[in-house]
Design a protein around this motif. Structure first.
Motif, PDB file in Angstrom:
ATOM      1  N   ARG A  67       1.121  10.759  -6.746  1.00  0.00           N
ATOM      2  CA  ARG A  67       0.823  11.327  -5.431  1.00  0.00           C
ATOM      3  C   ARG A  67       1.742  10.745  -4.356  1.00  0.00           C
ATOM      4  NH1 ARG A  67      -2.614   9.284  -1.832  1.00  0.00           N
ATOM      5  NH2 ARG A  67      -3.718   8.056  -3.371  1.00  0.00           N
ATOM      6  N   SER A  98       1.192   1.587  -4.706  1.00  0.00           N
ATOM      7  CA  SER A  98      -0.002   2.414  -4.850  1.00  0.00           C
ATOM      8  C   SER A  98      -0.729   2.202  -6.165  1.00  0.00           C
ATOM      9  CB  SER A  98       0.367   3.896  -4.707  1.00  0.00           C
ATOM     10  OG  SER A  98       1.056   4.323  -5.850  1.00  0.00           O
TER      11      SER A  98
ATOM     12  N   GLU B  97       1.764  15.672  -0.306  1.00  0.00           N
ATOM     13  CA  GLU B  97       0.833  14.627  -0.731  1.00  0.00           C
ATOM     14  C   GLU B  97       1.381  13.237  -0.427  1.00  0.00           C
ATOM     15  OE1 GLU B  97      -1.474  16.059  -4.688  1.00  0.00           O
ATOM     16  OE2 GLU B  97       0.612  15.479  -4.892  1.00  0.00           O
ATOM     17  N   SER B  98       2.698  13.142  -0.350  1.00  0.00           N
ATOM     18  CA  SER B  98       3.323  11.836  -0.179  1.00  0.00           C
ATOM     19  C   SER B  98       3.772  11.650   1.269  1.00  0.00           C
ATOM     20  CB  SER B  98       4.529  11.724  -1.116  1.00  0.00           C
ATOM     21  OG  SER B  98       5.368  10.685  -0.689  1.00  0.00           O
ATOM     22  N   ALA B 171      -2.088   5.523   2.753  1.00  0.00           N
ATOM     23  CA  ALA B 171      -2.125   6.365   1.551  1.00  0.00           C
ATOM     24  C   ALA B 171      -2.235   5.538   0.273  1.00  0.00           C
ATOM     25  CB  ALA B 171      -0.865   7.228   1.479  1.00  0.00           C
ATOM     26  N   PHE B 172      -1.995   4.238   0.376  1.00  0.00           N
ATOM     27  CA  PHE B 172      -2.019   3.404  -0.829  1.00  0.00           C
ATOM     28  C   PHE B 172      -3.427   2.874  -1.069  1.00  0.00           C
ATOM     29  CE2 PHE B 172       2.463   2.535   0.685  1.00  0.00           C
ATOM     30  CZ  PHE B 172       3.005   3.505  -0.133  1.00  0.00           C
ATOM     31  N   ASN B 173      -4.207   3.584  -1.879  1.00  0.00           N
ATOM     32  CA  ASN B 173      -5.590   3.141  -2.037  1.00  0.00           C
ATOM     33  C   ASN B 173      -5.699   1.881  -2.884  1.00  0.00           C
ATOM     34  OD1 ASN B 173      -5.193   4.174  -4.596  1.00  0.00           O
ATOM     35  ND2 ASN B 173      -7.280   4.939  -4.759  1.00  0.00           N
ATOM     36  N   ALA B 174      -4.592   1.474  -3.521  1.00  0.00           N
ATOM     37  CA  ALA B 174      -4.636   0.250  -4.317  1.00  0.00           C
ATOM     38  C   ALA B 174      -4.703  -0.993  -3.436  1.00  0.00           C
ATOM     39  CB  ALA B 174      -3.414   0.172  -5.219  1.00  0.00           C
ATOM     40  N   ARG B 175      -4.369  -0.855  -2.142  1.00  0.00           N
ATOM     41  CA  ARG B 175      -4.365  -2.013  -1.238  1.00  0.00           C
ATOM     42  C   ARG B 175      -5.475  -1.809  -0.206  1.00  0.00           C
ATOM     43  NH1 ARG B 175      -1.734  -4.194  -5.075  1.00  0.00           N
ATOM     44  NH2 ARG B 175      -0.305  -2.640  -5.840  1.00  0.00           N
ATOM     45  N   TRP B 178      -5.061  -1.592   3.672  1.00  0.00           N
ATOM     46  CA  TRP B 178      -4.357  -0.431   4.227  1.00  0.00           C
ATOM     47  C   TRP B 178      -5.155   0.852   4.091  1.00  0.00           C
ATOM     48  CZ3 TRP B 178       0.916  -1.335   1.321  1.00  0.00           C
ATOM     49  CH2 TRP B 178       1.531  -2.469   1.855  1.00  0.00           C
TER      50      TRP B 178
END
Lengths: 178, 313
Positions: A67, A98, B97-98, B171-175, B178
């Protein structure tokens, strides 16, 4: 078709053969790895539990790396394998930022982003990924989830399993048998 | 006891033991992007409001710096790329999306437009300038006719640019730090506030500075509100969000964040601006410089802290 992997945490002894096999098979740069083993120790003596997990890219169904990629270099190939096209990668690192599993790295020699491919070059020939074939305890099971007779489907049938960080919403395709 | 370790050994540069892939280039770029967005928005706004005579620093002088800021920012972005020679791949596709993709396209539109805007006012700022080629005179005349249209487009694009600098990270749900939607508006108001501060720094007109200072105060208070809002949202979240908020509430970024961003970068300059509006004599460059430094530190802190936060499993 949906390729996935099941990892039997009860059988894994943490020998690291999968890691070395991957490095050799895929010519992974020195000091880097596409798969790794985590040892999780919990409790206190005499009630101690150890879980050993051979981890790699989760080839997520809802892959945040795909994405966030600005060029479309990170993409989902046939069978749900998440891949990087080096000629389209600009090395911005958005996919690395990400990924909740930290499964990607910047290739030190070339600059594009590199990761586990489920050994697509072997899978295309009907073989297993290198890590699966080399595992001495046969704790890694690979195959097509849509095929009920595949190694991975059979492994998941009668066992409890978990995935890593399901709350991240990535729908990971690495199943850890517990 | 709970202990987790890599038994196969894993020490990938910039990723282990915790992610540190993005260095100074990204926060510098986010700062310059926000700053440019702020300058351009108010240049467009006051042009449309027909304040060309009263607000000359806002409309004419400050935008002259924007192309330089944007080019430096883009240069920093380019330095950050690891596969540099393939950067043009950004412009072979648009991926909505990006955020990085549409942000790159926004910059592709804003940068030339800011150059055209600055060019159309260059002779207002330097009256003795003569163009070496006749077509430049022609271009200038054409651009002068389309200033209103340019002003509207600049306003819209600068809002997108300002929001983008925050959305890029959220947009970075891993962090988890943020991954909050407030980051977009927060970076927008912060960017606009730094843009105003920069313009105030350049302006010599008392009226103009007063108008800009008033607007800047609104933005500073909105920013403070958004910061509290962000921390409240994280505090009400899951374990990973709590750990993210903890970095600023007793954790390793507490002093940097509260002293250099909130107090020296926002609260203190806001107090000075209020005093200035009340008629006290305050050297004009002090609040502006503090806001600019605060904005830069803010982006460094958010970037560094965000990369430490992660999912736990």
């Amino acid at each position: 078709m949906r390729y996935a992997m099941a990892i039997d945490t009860a059988k894994c002894v943490g020998c690291g053969d999968c890691v070395v096999a991957c490095q050799t098979e895929n010519n992974v740069p020195h000091g880097y790895c596409r798969d790794w083993i985590v040892e999780n120790v919990s409790g206190s003596y005499p009630n101690v539990q150890i879980e050993l997990r051979s981890e790699r890219c989760n080839h997520c169904d809802n892959a945040p790396c795909v994405r966030c990629c600005p060029t479309g270099s990170s993409h989902i190939a046939e069978g749900g394998i998440v891949l990087v096209t080096p000629e389209e990668c600009i090395g911005c690192g958005a996919c690395i930022e990400s990924c909740p599993y930290d499964a990607r790295y910047v290739h030190p020699d070339f600059g594009y982003v590199d990761k586990c491919t489920f050994c697509k070059h072997r899978v295309d020939k009907g073989q297993n990924p290198a890590c699966v074939d080399v595992c001495p305890t046969h704790c890694l099971h690979f195959g097509d989830l849509d095929d009920p007779n595949s190694d991975v489907s059979k492994a998941l049938k009668n066992r409890d399993w978990k995935v890593l960080a399901p709350e991240a919403g990535t729908k990971p395709q690495l199943y850890f048998l517990i | 006891m709970k202990e987790e370790l890599f038994v196969s050994g894993r020490n990938i540069p910039n990723i282990d033991p915790y992610l540190h892939l993005w260095h100074w280039e990204i926060p510098l770029y986010l700062f310059l992007g926000g700053l440019s967005a702020g300058i351009l928005f108010f240049a467009g706004y006051f042009y449309v409001m027909r304040k060309e005579r009263d607000m000359s620093a806002t409309i004419k002088l400050a935008p002259l710096f924007v192309p330089f800021f944007l080019v430096i920012g883009l240069g920093a972005l380019f330095l950050d790329l690891h596969h540099k020679l393939y950067f043009w791949q950004l412009y072979t596709t648009i991926r909505f999306e990006s955020p990085m993709s549409w942000g790159a396209w926004t910059l592709m539109a804003v940068t030339p437009l800011s150059i055209l805007w600055a060019f159309s006012y260059l002779r207002d700022v330097f009256p003795n300038l003569k163009w070496p080629y006749a077509w430049l005179d022609k271009l200038e005349e054409i651009l002068k006719k389309y200033r209103k249209a340019m002003a509207w487009v600049l306003m819209m694009l600068s809002i997108i640019l300002g929001v983008y600098t925050g959305i890029l990270l959220s947009a970075f749900n891993a962090r988890p730090l943020w991954n909050t939607s407030i980051l977009g508006p927060l970076f927008l108001v912060s960017g606009f506030s730094t843009g105003l501060a920069f313009t105030i720094l350049l302006s010599k007109s008392k009226y103009e500075r007063k108008v800009l200072t008033r607007i800047d105060l609104i933005f500073i208070f909105t920013e403070l509100f958004f910061i509290i809002h962000m921390l409240m949202g994280l505090q009400a979240g899951t374990q990973v969000s709590l750990e993210a908020a903890g970095l600023f509430l007793g954790g390793e970024f507490t002093v940097t964040f509260w002293v250099f961003v909130v107090i020296l970068g926002l609260a203190f300059p806001a107090t000075l601006e209020v005093l200035e509006l009340r008629g006290y004599h305050v050297p004009g460059w002090i609040p502006s410089a503090l806001i600019l430094i605060g904005g830069l530190v803010f982006r460094f802190v958010i970037l560094e802290a965000g990369q430490i936060t992660r999912y736990l499993y």
